[in-house]
Design an enzyme around this catalytic site. Sequence first.
Site: not given
Length: 213
Positions: A134, A136
């Site tokens: 991930d 982000r």
Amino acid sequence: MPDFPAATQRSRVRVPLHFQDGYSVDAELVTFHGLTDGQEHVAVVLGDPAPGTTPLVRLHSECLTGDVFGSARCDCGPQLREAVERIAERGGVLLYLRQEGRGIGLYNKLDAYALQDQGLDTYEANAALGLPEDDRDYTAAAQMLRSLGIGELDLLSNNPDKAGQLRGLGISVRDRVPTGVFTTAHNVRYLRAKVLQTQHTLPLGELTELNAG
């Protein structure tokens, strides 16, 4: 207070939204100058919070396959549709963030899909491509919220990392409100991986039963 530059509002425009199931609502789309990642993120302002109430906010990562094409391999499209209505009813903001594939981009996400077809889960597929599970970062989201005058919110999300990052960026997350559970025959393994790998608040027992079926 974390030290990052302030963003400023670039434009605001009224846009009527209409979904395939017939639901319609008026929204105000806000664009920004000065976002740290240089991406064209958009705030979708919905409804009018009553005075003294906490706005409902969702950080929604762009998903071309789910949001636009209705892919059944994820739950992104139904989550977007649900979030717009729930936020409009209460008053708040949906931040539409240009973070396709948990930040790895569209082409890499489709490459990961091909590996998932060979048996890897969504996180294992990213790792096999040499990419983060991930990638982000929500600094730009915090900038957007501050520019909109939102310092405290209820977060519409199953993902504890979103709440944790916002709190670390100086945004007060009063409550994390779970989204619905949108399962298909094609996304159960994906949803189970989100529970097991990143502690999303989804009912693992129900997903196990669906997977077994």
